[in-house]
Design a protein around this motif. Structure first.
Motif, PDB file in Angstrom:
ATOM      1  N   LEU A 239      39.466  40.687  36.836  1.00 53.67           N
ATOM      2  CA  LEU A 239      38.500  40.091  35.910  1.00 53.67           C
ATOM      3  C   LEU A 239      37.568  41.158  35.334  1.00 53.67           C
ATOM      4  O   LEU A 239      37.256  41.137  34.133  1.00 53.67           O
ATOM      5  CB  LEU A 239      37.683  39.019  36.627  1.00 53.67           C
ATOM      6  CG  LEU A 239      38.401  37.719  37.005  1.00 53.67           C
ATOM      7  CD1 LEU A 239      37.448  36.795  37.741  1.00 53.67           C
ATOM      8  CD2 LEU A 239      38.962  37.011  35.787  1.00 53.67           C
ATOM      9  N   ALA A 240      37.137  42.090  36.178  1.00 52.99           N
ATOM     10  CA  ALA A 240      36.242  43.156  35.710  1.00 52.99           C
ATOM     11  C   ALA A 240      36.947  44.051  34.685  1.00 52.99           C
ATOM     12  O   ALA A 240      36.325  44.495  33.710  1.00 52.99           O
ATOM     13  CB  ALA A 240      35.761  43.987  36.895  1.00 52.99           C
ATOM     14  N   GLU A 241      38.234  44.292  34.894  1.00 51.08           N
ATOM     15  CA  GLU A 241      38.994  45.105  33.939  1.00 51.08           C
ATOM     16  C   GLU A 241      39.122  44.423  32.584  1.00 51.08           C
ATOM     17  O   GLU A 241      39.308  45.081  31.562  1.00 51.08           O
ATOM     18  CB  GLU A 241      40.390  45.407  34.509  1.00 51.08           C
ATOM     19  CG  GLU A 241      40.369  46.410  35.655  1.00 51.08           C
ATOM     20  CD  GLU A 241      41.719  46.525  36.342  1.00 51.08           C
ATOM     21  OE1 GLU A 241      42.625  45.721  36.007  1.00 51.08           O
ATOM     22  OE2 GLU A 241      41.868  47.413  37.203  1.00 51.08           O
ATOM     23  N   ASN A 242      39.031  43.092  32.590  1.00 50.87           N
ATOM     24  CA  ASN A 242      39.073  42.327  31.337  1.00 50.87           C
ATOM     25  C   ASN A 242      37.680  42.024  30.786  1.00 50.87           C
ATOM     26  O   ASN A 242      37.508  41.090  30.006  1.00 50.87           O
ATOM     27  CB  ASN A 242      39.849  41.022  31.556  1.00 50.87           C
ATOM     28  CG  ASN A 242      41.341  41.240  31.659  1.00 50.87           C
ATOM     29  OD1 ASN A 242      42.033  41.295  30.666  1.00 50.87           O
ATOM     30  ND2 ASN A 242      41.833  41.390  32.880  1.00 50.87           N
ATOM     31  N   LYS A 243      36.688  42.837  31.241  1.00 55.50           N
ATOM     32  CA  LYS A 243      35.314  42.765  30.730  1.00 55.50           C
ATOM     33  C   LYS A 243      34.657  41.406  30.997  1.00 55.50           C
ATOM     34  O   LYS A 243      33.937  40.874  30.159  1.00 55.50           O
ATOM     35  CB  LYS A 243      35.283  43.092  29.238  1.00 55.50           C
ATOM     36  CG  LYS A 243      35.791  44.497  28.924  1.00 55.50           C
ATOM     37  CD  LYS A 243      35.759  44.788  27.438  1.00 55.50           C
ATOM     38  CE  LYS A 243      36.289  46.186  27.155  1.00 55.50           C
ATOM     39  NZ  LYS A 243      36.297  46.500  25.707  1.00 55.50           N
ATOM     40  N   ILE A 244      34.947  40.842  32.159  1.00 52.21           N
ATOM     41  CA  ILE A 244      34.301  39.603  32.587  1.00 52.21           C
ATOM     42  C   ILE A 244      33.330  39.946  33.716  1.00 52.21           C
ATOM     43  O   ILE A 244      33.722  40.570  34.712  1.00 52.21           O
ATOM     44  CB  ILE A 244      35.339  38.557  33.067  1.00 52.21           C
ATOM     45  CG1 ILE A 244      36.292  38.182  31.932  1.00 52.21           C
ATOM     46  CG2 ILE A 244      34.638  37.308  33.601  1.00 52.21           C
ATOM     47  CD1 ILE A 244      37.437  37.281  32.351  1.00 52.21           C
ATOM     48  N   GLU A 245      32.087  39.557  33.572  1.00 55.85           N
ATOM     49  CA  GLU A 245      31.088  39.820  34.614  1.00 55.85           C
ATOM     50  C   GLU A 245      31.419  38.979  35.843  1.00 55.85           C
ATOM     51  O   GLU A 245      31.435  37.745  35.779  1.00 55.85           O
ATOM     52  CB  GLU A 245      29.691  39.479  34.090  1.00 55.85           C
ATOM     53  CG  GLU A 245      28.588  39.901  35.037  1.00 55.85           C
ATOM     54  CD  GLU A 245      27.214  39.611  34.478  1.00 55.85           C
ATOM     55  OE1 GLU A 245      26.246  39.626  35.252  1.00 55.85           O
ATOM     56  OE2 GLU A 245      27.107  39.350  33.257  1.00 55.85           O
ATOM     57  N   THR A 246      31.687  39.652  36.946  1.00 55.77           N
ATOM     58  CA  THR A 246      32.191  38.967  38.138  1.00 55.77           C
ATOM     59  C   THR A 246      31.381  39.371  39.362  1.00 55.77           C
ATOM     60  O   THR A 246      31.018  40.538  39.520  1.00 55.77           O
ATOM     61  CB  THR A 246      33.679  39.315  38.366  1.00 55.77           C
ATOM     62  OG1 THR A 246      34.399  39.174  37.144  1.00 55.77           O
ATOM     63  CG2 THR A 246      34.289  38.401  39.404  1.00 55.77           C
ATOM     64  N   VAL A 247      31.124  38.384  40.248  1.00 61.74           N
ATOM     65  CA  VAL A 247      30.383  38.635  41.489  1.00 61.74           C
ATOM     66  C   VAL A 247      31.183  38.055  42.646  1.00 61.74           C
ATOM     67  O   VAL A 247      31.570  36.874  42.612  1.00 61.74           O
ATOM     68  CB  VAL A 247      28.979  38.001  41.448  1.00 61.74           C
ATOM     69  CG1 VAL A 247      28.223  38.305  42.733  1.00 61.74           C
ATOM     70  CG2 VAL A 247      28.195  38.483  40.239  1.00 61.74           C
ATOM     71  N   LEU A 248      31.439  38.865  43.651  1.00 60.33           N
ATOM     72  CA  LEU A 248      32.139  38.401  44.856  1.00 60.33           C
ATOM     73  C   LEU A 248      31.091  37.972  45.877  1.00 60.33           C
ATOM     74  O   LEU A 248      30.216  38.755  46.249  1.00 60.33           O
ATOM     75  CB  LEU A 248      33.013  39.521  45.421  1.00 60.33           C
ATOM     76  CG  LEU A 248      33.874  39.190  46.643  1.00 60.33           C
ATOM     77  CD1 LEU A 248      34.933  38.152  46.284  1.00 60.33           C
ATOM     78  CD2 LEU A 248      34.530  40.444  47.198  1.00 60.33           C
ATOM     79  N   ILE A 249      31.168  36.713  46.315  1.00 61.78           N
ATOM     80  CA  ILE A 249      30.169  36.179  47.240  1.00 61.78           C
ATOM     81  C   ILE A 249      30.844  35.698  48.521  1.00 61.78           C
ATOM     82  O   ILE A 249      32.017  35.308  48.505  1.00 61.78           O
ATOM     83  CB  ILE A 249      29.372  35.012  46.604  1.00 61.78           C
ATOM     84  CG1 ILE A 249      30.311  33.833  46.294  1.00 61.78           C
ATOM     85  CG2 ILE A 249      28.639  35.469  45.352  1.00 61.78           C
ATOM     86  CD1 ILE A 249      29.590  32.559  45.860  1.00 61.78           C
ATOM     87  N   PRO A 250      30.131  35.709  49.652  1.00 60.25           N
ATOM     88  CA  PRO A 250      30.700  35.130  50.882  1.00 60.25           C
ATOM     89  C   PRO A 250      30.752  33.605  50.789  1.00 60.25           C
ATOM     90  O   PRO A 250      29.999  32.988  50.032  1.00 60.25           O
ATOM     91  CB  PRO A 250      29.738  35.595  51.975  1.00 60.25           C
ATOM     92  CG  PRO A 250      28.459  35.858  51.266  1.00 60.25           C
ATOM     93  CD  PRO A 250      28.816  36.323  49.886  1.00 60.25           C
ATOM     94  N   ASP A 251      31.627  33.014  51.559  1.00 61.56           N
ATOM     95  CA  ASP A 251      31.790  31.551  51.530  1.00 61.56           C
ATOM     96  C   ASP A 251      30.506  30.831  51.946  1.00 61.56           C
ATOM     97  O   ASP A 251      30.216  29.735  51.466  1.00 61.56           O
ATOM     98  CB  ASP A 251      32.930  31.129  52.465  1.00 61.56           C
ATOM     99  CG  ASP A 251      34.252  31.745  52.060  1.00 61.56           C
ATOM    100  OD1 ASP A 251      34.990  31.095  51.319  1.00 61.56           O
ATOM    101  OD2 ASP A 251      34.531  32.879  52.477  1.00 61.56           O
TER     102      ASP A 251
END
Length: 364
Positions: free
Chosen positions: A218-230
């Motif tokens: 997603l980041a490579e496709n210029k989408i702001e992405t955040v990985l969060i814990p469950d």
């Protein structure tokens, strides 16, 4: 009709691959089963199409027993059976139309036909005609399976087209299914015209590696992405505009089977009145009902949840389970996005009736 050794030689390699989990992903499994059934129909010897139905049902039973909890296997077999039954109904309708037309022939021609003595010629002609009909039916069914393969291969295209209408600018989205390629393509397609942020849950302990790969793509496709814990799902849900989930299979009641941990996410979404969209190809829709939900959920390696090195802690724990899937009830999903359109969970049964026959729900 029994399954001949020729057909078993075609089926056995796929059965072995299913048992060993060498085919991963619902899409790859569906394509593999479709191609196998096409080869079986080409190889099988039959004159009556109902004999072919018996062969396909027996082959389907063998395939389902190889991996009973993979619902997509039975879906593809039932779609092919519905295709065969539709062709039989079409043939019956056309033959009844021909018969009614022959009744309207003049009396004079009927009287002259009574005087003809070419019984042997007529019998051979009928046999030749039935042989021709079976060969034509075989080619029609094979073409129908090719169309099914094309539908499964291009399933993402129909779903992607709806992404721009459903996602708005500067919206925050949450997806707890980082292993779903359909959700990934859905978000990438929406990025062409919309700017938004995606929150991705880790999906501990089974999909952490896939979640990181999902975020990187997603980041490579210029989408702001955040990985969060469950564990942070409830805390961020008030800021989320939509929850988008993938699904492994969708049942006739509108419920679906999806990644472990998704049930908690949609429960939080319901509490915050956040809409939940589930994406699923048409081949994932099943005519089965989840009567016994515990039998549907597969259990994985419990060592991922609690390491065996922590033997002192394990001694104080009675049961450690690692379910690989969660069942999400229909009341927790707002809309299903399929390659043939968006539908409410209460309408899924109608789509199922259009694509399956009730007599093939139980293959045994």
């Amino acid at each position: 009709m029994s399954v001949t050794p020729e057909i078993l030689s075609l089926v056995d390699p796929t059965v072995a691959q299913l048992k060993r989990r060498q085919i991963e992903g619902t899409k790859d499994i569906a394509l593999s089963i479709s191609q196998l059934l096409m080869r079986v129909i080409s190889t099988a010897r039959w004159t009556n199409p109902y004999d072919l139905i018996k062969i396909i049902r027996k082959v389907g039973t063998i395939l389902i027993s190889a991996q009973p909890k993979e619902v997509v296997v039975g879906n593809v077999v039932r779609r092919v059976l519905a295709l065969i039954r539709d062709e039989i109904e079409t043939e019956a309708t056309s033959s009844s139309t021909t018969a009614s037309a022959s009744k309207d022939t003049p009396m004079m021609s009927s009287m002259f036909s009574l005087l003809s003595t070419n019984n042997n010629d007529s019998n051979s002609e009928i046999h030749h005609q039935s042989k021709k009909q079976s060969s034509d039916l075989r080619s029609i069914i094979i073409q129908g399976i090719r169309d099914l393969i094309d539908e499964i291969s291009n399933v993402n295209e129909g779903i992607e087209s709806m992404s721009v209408d459903l996602i708005h600018d500067n919206e925050i989205l949450l997806t707890p299914t980082p292993s779903s390629s359909t959700v990934l393509q859905f978000l990438i397609k929406a990025r062409a015209k919309r700017k938004f942020t995606v929150l991705v849950t880790e999906n501990y302990p089974n999909d952490i590696a896939r979640a990181r790969k999902f975020v990187k793509t997603l980041a490579e496709n210029k989408i702001e992405t955040v990985l969060i814990p469950d564990s942070a799902t409830f805390a961020v849900m008030s800021r989320v505009g939509k929850v988008i989930i993938g699904s492994n299979s969708v049942f006739a009641n509108g419920g679906c089977l999806t990644n472990s941990g998704v049930a908690n996410v949609v429960e939080c979404a319901k509490e915050h009145k956040t809409p939940v969209f589930a994406v699923a190809g048409l081949y994932k829709l099943s005519p089965l009902y989840p009567f016994n939900r515990e039998d549907l959920i597969e259990v994985g390696n419990s060592g991922k949840v609690l390491n065996y090195d922590d033997h002192k802690l394990i001694d104080n724990v009675e049961v450690i389970t690692n379910p690989l899937y969660d069942y999400v009830p229909p009341e927790h999903i707002d809309i299903y996005l399929t390659n043939v359109g968006g539908f409410a969970p209460s309408f899924i049964y109608r789509i199922v009736l259009d694509n399956y026959k009730t007599e093939d729900t139980n293959l045994e």
